[in-house]
Motif scaffolding. Structure first.
Motif, short mmCIF file in Angstrom:
data_model
loop_
_atom_site.label_atom_id
_atom_site.label_comp_id
_atom_site.label_asym_id
_atom_site.label_seq_id
_atom_site.Cartn_x
_atom_site.Cartn_y
_atom_site.Cartn_z
N PRO A 26 -8.17 15.27 3.34
CA PRO A 26 -6.91 15.81 2.81
C PRO A 26 -6.66 17.24 3.32
N LEU A 27 -5.44 17.47 3.76
CA LEU A 27 -5.03 18.79 4.23
C LEU A 27 -4.07 19.38 3.21
N GLN A 28 -4.59 20.20 2.31
CA GLN A 28 -3.78 20.88 1.31
C GLN A 28 -3.75 22.36 1.69
N ALA A 29 -2.60 22.82 2.15
CA ALA A 29 -2.50 24.17 2.71
C ALA A 29 -1.36 24.94 2.05
N PHE A 30 -1.71 26.06 1.41
CA PHE A 30 -0.69 26.87 0.74
C PHE A 30 -0.38 28.12 1.56
N GLY A 31 0.91 28.49 1.58
CA GLY A 31 1.32 29.73 2.22
C GLY A 31 0.95 29.79 3.69
N MET B 51 -0.95 26.85 -15.26
CA MET B 51 -2.40 26.74 -15.15
C MET B 51 -2.80 27.11 -13.73
N GLU B 52 -4.07 27.43 -13.55
CA GLU B 52 -4.52 27.77 -12.19
C GLU B 52 -4.73 26.50 -11.39
N ILE B 53 -3.92 26.36 -10.34
CA ILE B 53 -4.08 25.25 -9.40
C ILE B 53 -4.39 25.86 -8.05
N THR B 54 -5.47 25.42 -7.43
CA THR B 54 -5.83 25.88 -6.10
C THR B 54 -5.65 24.75 -5.10
N GLU B 55 -5.82 25.07 -3.84
CA GLU B 55 -5.73 24.02 -2.81
C GLU B 55 -6.74 22.91 -3.08
N LEU B 56 -7.96 23.28 -3.43
CA LEU B 56 -9.00 22.28 -3.66
C LEU B 56 -8.74 21.47 -4.92
N SER B 57 -8.31 22.11 -6.00
CA SER B 57 -8.06 21.35 -7.22
C SER B 57 -6.84 20.46 -7.05
N ALA B 58 -5.87 20.91 -6.26
CA ALA B 58 -4.72 20.06 -5.95
C ALA B 58 -5.16 18.84 -5.16
N SER B 59 -6.06 19.05 -4.20
CA SER B 59 -6.57 17.94 -3.40
C SER B 59 -7.30 16.94 -4.28
N ASP B 60 -8.12 17.44 -5.20
CA ASP B 60 -8.86 16.55 -6.11
C ASP B 60 -7.90 15.76 -7.00
N LYS B 61 -6.84 16.42 -7.44
CA LYS B 61 -5.87 15.76 -8.31
C LYS B 61 -5.19 14.60 -7.58
N LEU B 62 -4.78 14.84 -6.35
CA LEU B 62 -4.09 13.78 -5.60
C LEU B 62 -5.03 12.61 -5.32
N ALA C 120 0.83 -1.21 0.00
CA ALA C 120 0.00 0.00 0.00
C ALA C 120 0.87 1.26 0.00
N GLU C 121 1.94 1.23 0.78
CA GLU C 121 2.83 2.40 0.85
C GLU C 121 3.50 2.66 -0.50
N LEU C 122 3.85 1.61 -1.21
CA LEU C 122 4.45 1.81 -2.53
C LEU C 122 3.45 2.43 -3.49
N LYS C 123 2.23 1.91 -3.50
CA LYS C 123 1.19 2.48 -4.35
C LYS C 123 0.97 3.96 -4.02
N ASP C 124 0.93 4.24 -2.73
CA ASP C 124 0.70 5.61 -2.29
C ASP C 124 1.87 6.51 -2.68
N SER C 125 3.09 5.97 -2.59
CA SER C 125 4.28 6.75 -2.96
C SER C 125 4.27 7.09 -4.44
N ILE C 126 3.80 6.16 -5.26
CA ILE C 126 3.69 6.42 -6.70
C ILE C 126 2.73 7.58 -6.94
N ALA C 127 1.57 7.52 -6.31
CA ALA C 127 0.55 8.56 -6.51
C ALA C 127 1.06 9.92 -6.04
N LEU C 128 1.70 9.97 -4.87
CA LEU C 128 2.14 11.25 -4.33
C LEU C 128 3.32 11.81 -5.13
N THR C 129 4.20 10.95 -5.60
CA THR C 129 5.31 11.41 -6.44
C THR C 129 4.78 12.01 -7.74
N LYS C 130 3.82 11.36 -8.35
CA LYS C 130 3.19 11.90 -9.56
C LYS C 130 2.54 13.26 -9.27
#
Length: 596
Positions: free
Chosen positions: A363-368, A335-346, A313-323
């Motif tokens: 998911p905790l996606q926090a910018f700045g 392109m416009e990437i927001t916290e929410l769109s980044a969360s959806d992408k991951l 599971a950790e390997l699968k997760d590492s692949i997704a997060l690296t991508k």
């Protein structure tokens, strides 16, 4: 007047009708769960604070919200205009809820709460402290339900069975082990109210809490049978078959309280005061013996099958997060990437992995500056666009049939200041020191925590939370009985020494309110090392393989061993994750795992 302030006004009107001087609203559901379903978010309803940890106390002319350092900034923001004061737990001379009530409520007054959402241990503390001032406790009062007009109903979502190839141990074996521990306590029955313990024991999972594959239920283990209290419409034929095979009798969910009253006076019930609600405890007519649920330690020590599954599971997760990190770095300025769109992408990248069920927590996606709030989760109202010169803190996890993950990376967008690099490097050093620990058997999280804190303490800074926590196998993402923190918090139930097979997070950070937040988190497996005349040495094996952003690292701040560890880790990242990437992603990963 804010909507929350209006609710408090309604609550106080009900309190006045019933001569109640203060009403206590904890975070929990009927099972002392850390995260709860929508039906149970009473504390959020009455304060506006949405964090996972805290207790509200509403008095006639005052109100407070007790929470820890993870949520100070968030609580102040969310409770603005509510009239509820932030009470900073574990800071200076902040009184506990019971101390505050004992001071605030006059002798002969009345404090009320719904005893189903307060733990047995907390209820006993209220009895002791308030009883000394002749303050009456009323524990069968759900005032929130009377003012929450559109309160969500209890979940009806179906359960699923987790086969032996995932659990590594069948239900019969687990019940046998629990009954052996009951015998050691001299107990004839064992009541289990905690959802993750019941899920582990009976090998099924549900969907009653967002992100957590758990189901609302109670269990009574007897010498030759088991009583399961659950909404049986959630159970499929496979689960019913397994329950019948193990002499598990199924009863309606809410029957537990009346059935508890029928337990024979000659019986001895094993109960966990930290894991049982106060109302259920008060229903018991028999002798009780208190102790930690045996399942807590059993499920924390992963077996060989679970460990192998978790690594997959950790390997699968590492692949997704690296991508994901590649995608963010390559596209934030195109392109416009927001916290929410980044969360959806991951989440979408995780969903591409075989065996993915759902994210393992919100998911905790926090910018700045949002990253200064340790548990900030973006919403439509707070969402911001990612920009050059900032950092994106991504604290996320995946739930797979092969286990759960919890990992944080802070991604640098473009160039950051030398000061931010200094802080980023210190956080890496803190995480690395703990990951590389070599220690004797018998150590606890509180004896090792300083390894992570020292690089940050050396800067006269601190992060006001634990450094890490155990995590469950498709259970609770915060799983006792161990964790990393420099002080002991009894309610966290993190008191056990490290055992081989325990998994734990390592996630130090630096947070500056209104400016930035940096956290780097890996998942660790506890393993035995060399055994010699000094004893059994132990160390941690890193489970996930996601690059640590070299754009945030100042090599001049690193010692030789810190560089070597990072280079070895990055080499493993490239070797394990690289084969699953596209040519472009792999070329990028090669650059971001280069030796320094």
């Amino acid at each position: 007047m804010t909507e929350v302030a209006k609710r408090i006004e309604k609550l106080r009107a009900l309190m006045a009708e019933q001569n109640i001087d203060a009403y206590v609203v904890p975070t929990a559901d009927f099972h002392q769960s850390e995260y709860v379903g929508e039906h149970f978010k009473a504390r959020k309803f009455i304060t506006g604070f949405s964090g996972s940890y805290g207790t509200a106390v509403i008095a006639k002319d005052d109100a407070g919200l007790w929470t820890d350092g993870r949520y100070f900034t968030q609580a102040l923001t969310e409770m603005e205009g509510s009239g509820v004061r932030l009470m900073k737990m574990f800071v200076d001379d902040t009184p506990s809820t019971t101390e505050w009530l004992a001071e605030k409520i006059p002798e002969g007054g009345k404090v009320a709460f719904d005893g189903r959402v307060l733990s047995m241990g907390e209820g006993q503390e209220y009895e002791e402290v308030l009883g000394a001032k002749n303050i009456t406790i009323e524990y069968e009062v759900d005032l929130i339900d009377q003012i929450w007009e559109d309160r969500p109903t209890l979940s009806k979502k179906p359960c699923f069975f987790l086969e032996d190839k995932y659990t590594g141990e069948n239900v019969a074996s687990k019940l046998k082990r629990v009954r052996e521990k009951m015998a050691e306590y001299g107990a004839t029955v064992h009541l289990i109210a905690s959802l993750d313990d019941n899920a582990w024991l009976l090998n099924f999972r549900g969907d009653d809490i967002d992100f957590f594959p758990l189901v609302l239920d109670y269990v009574i283990v007897r010498k030759d049978s088991v009583d399961l209290y659950i909404d049986d419409s959630k159970l499929n034929d496979r689960i019913r078959e397994e329950m019948a095979k193990n002499n598990v009798n199924i009863h309606p969910y809410n029957d537990i309280y009346e059935d508890a009253k029928k337990i024979g006076a000659d019986e001895v019930a094993l109960i966990d005061p930290m894991k049982m609600n106060y109302a259920l405890y008060k229903s018991l007519p028999c002798k009780v013996v208190e102790g930690a649920n045996p399942t807590i330690l059993m499920k924390a020590i992963k077996n060989a099958v679970e460990i192998e599954n978790i690594k997959n599971a950790e390997l699968k997760d590492s692949i997704a997060l690296t991508k994901f990190i590649y995608w963010v770095k390559k596209n934030y300025d195109k392109m416009e990437i927001t916290e929410l769109s980044a969360s959806d992408k991951l989440t979408a990248l995780r969903a591409e992995q075989e065996g993915y069920i759902r994210d393992s927590f919100e998911p905790l996606q926090a910018f700045g500056e949002h990253a200064a709030m340790m548990h900030y989760a973006p919403s439509k109202e707070t969402d911001v666009v990612l920009k050059e010169g900032g950092m994106l803190l991504s604290d996320t996890g995946g739930g797979y049939y092969e286990g759960s993950t919890d990992i944080t990376r802070t991604t640098v967008l473009g160039h950051i200041t030398p000061e931010l690099k200094k802080y980023y490097t210190a956080v890496y050093r803190a995480m690395q020191h703990l990951s590389a620990a070599n220690f004797l058997y018998g150590n606890h999280g509180w004896s090792l925590d300083v390894l992570a804190r020292q690089p940050i303490w050396d800067m006269n800074k601190d992060f006001q939370c634990g450094t890490g926590h155990g995590f469950g196998y498709l259970g609770s993402i915060h799983e006792p009985p161990t964790g990393f923190r420099w002080y002991i918090v009894p309610s966290k139930n993190e008191h056990h020494q490290f055992e081989p097979g325990m998994v734990i997070t390592d996630e130090p950070g630096i947070y500056e309110e209104g400016d930035f937040g940096i956290r780097i988190e890996n998942n660790l497996l506890t393993v035995n090392g060399e055994k010699n005349k000094y004893g059994q040495f132990m160390h941690f094996e890193t489970l996930n393989f996601v690059p640590i952003d070299l754009d945030g690292i100042d090599p001049e701040e690193l010692t030789r061993s810190e560089k070597e560890w990072l280079n070895d880790y990055h080499k493993a990242c490239y070797e394990k994750v690289g084969p699953y990437l596209t040519d472009e992603e792999r070329e990028w990963l090669k650059e971001y795992t280069r030796a320094i």
